[in-house]
Design an enzyme around this catalytic site. Structure first.
Site, PDB file in Angstrom:
ATOM      1  N   PRO A 115     -30.287  17.171 -31.127  1.00 55.11           N
ATOM      2  CA  PRO A 115     -29.505  15.954 -30.853  1.00 55.11           C
ATOM      3  C   PRO A 115     -28.080  16.080 -31.393  1.00 55.11           C
ATOM      4  CG  PRO A 115     -30.883  15.587 -32.765  1.00 55.11           C
ATOM      5  CD  PRO A 115     -31.202  16.979 -32.272  1.00 55.11           C
ATOM      6  N   LYS A 116     -27.328  17.032 -30.877  1.00 60.14           N
ATOM      7  CA  LYS A 116     -26.015  17.360 -31.427  1.00 60.14           C
ATOM      8  C   LYS A 116     -24.904  16.534 -30.780  1.00 60.14           C
ATOM      9  CE  LYS A 116     -27.250  22.170 -32.504  1.00 60.14           C
ATOM     10  NZ  LYS A 116     -26.796  22.453 -33.853  1.00 60.14           N
ATOM     11  N   LYS A 117     -23.965  16.099 -31.639  1.00 59.49           N
ATOM     12  CA  LYS A 117     -22.761  15.413 -31.191  1.00 59.49           C
ATOM     13  C   LYS A 117     -21.550  16.034 -31.878  1.00 59.49           C
ATOM     14  CE  LYS A 117     -24.351  10.730 -30.022  1.00 59.49           C
ATOM     15  NZ  LYS A 117     -24.117   9.286 -30.309  1.00 59.49           N
TER      16      LYS A 117
END
EC number: 4.1.1.4
Length: 262
Positions: A115-117
């Site tokens: 879940p990378k931002k």
């Protein structure tokens, strides 16, 4: 380009100029600051997906400095990992990740489902204190502070935590916006070489932000903190649960007419 060439080259996007190379991915001198804190069970119940089970109402807030990694380069990351159980197996559910490099964002999301931002995390050493911060744009969202190398940590415990499985939700939408892939993925870190590990007092401050919602898992009290460096390989994942197949099976069973009793 022929159809067979497309299939042969299609391991990542863009087709003719992927954002990252094929794995495996090896990390050298990976530096962790992990602050474990107690939160509310209600907050965890709102974000931990079945069939994972909440182990204890704990969260591991991680700051990770990665100065040298094959394929992904030099970057810093931060986020929250929740201790969970899956079919009796203890591990961690990766709830949130914020980092400052395109290749691991693209690779993490496309391959594993991390879940990378994109954000701006940092780890700095300020005298006798290690400071970890997360800025999303101009807004400060997280600050962690930890004493510098007060006591040597138990290496066996740190190695066991690194060797435990981690879980992710991988979501790939269809072209019409509906989910095409929705899977629970398990992965492991392998070939771990722990170089040093330390404990010390720590503090953690999380602040609300609409796009970096780390504060939705509030800090009630600090349980422990560990600071260590290691070389390791990020292993590729395996699918352990298919949500779409499970949903289809449940939908079919609820629409089946009841059998007439003899």
């Amino acid at each position: 380009m022929e159809i067979t060439d497309v299939v042969k080259r299609a391991y990542a996007m863009p087709l003719t100029n992927p954002s990252f190379p094929p794995g495996p991915y090896r990390f050298f001198d990976r530096e962790y600051i992990i602050i474990t804190y107690r939160t509310t069970r209600e907050a965890l119940e709102a974000v931990v997906p079945a069939p994972l089970e909440i182990d204890e109402p704990l969260v591991k807030y991680e700051f990770i400095r990665m100065p040298d990694s094959t394929g992904f380069g030099d970057y810093t990351e931060t986020g929250q990992v929740i201790p969970v159980k899956y079919k009796g197996q203890h591990g961690g559910y990766v709830h949130s990740m914020y980092l400052d490099d395109d290749a691991p964002i693209a690779g993490g999301r496309e391959l594993w489902g991390f879940p990378k931002k994109l954000a701006n995390p940092k780890i700095v050493h300020e005298g006798e204190v290690i400071v970890g911060t997360l800025h999303y744009g101009s807004v400060l969202c997280a600050t962690g502070t930890m004493g510098y190398k007060h006591r040597e940590a138990d290496h066996d415990s740190v190695l066991a935590s690194l060797a435990a499985p981690n879980f992710l939700i991988k979501i790939i939408p269809h072209v019409d916006g509906t989910p095409r892939i929705c899977e629970l993925v398990r992965y492991y870190l392998t070939d771990i070489m722990l170089k040093e590990a330390w404990t010390a007092p720590a503090a953690l401050d999380l602040r609300p932000h609409v796009m970096a919602d780390v504060a939705k898992l509030p800090v009630l009290d600090i349980v422990s903190a560990v600071h260590f460096k290691a070389d390791l390989t990020l292993g590729l994942g395996e699918v352990v649960h298919d949500y779409l197949s499970d949903h289809s099976r449940l939908a079919t069973s609820t629409t089946q007419p009841e059998k007439i009793r003899a």
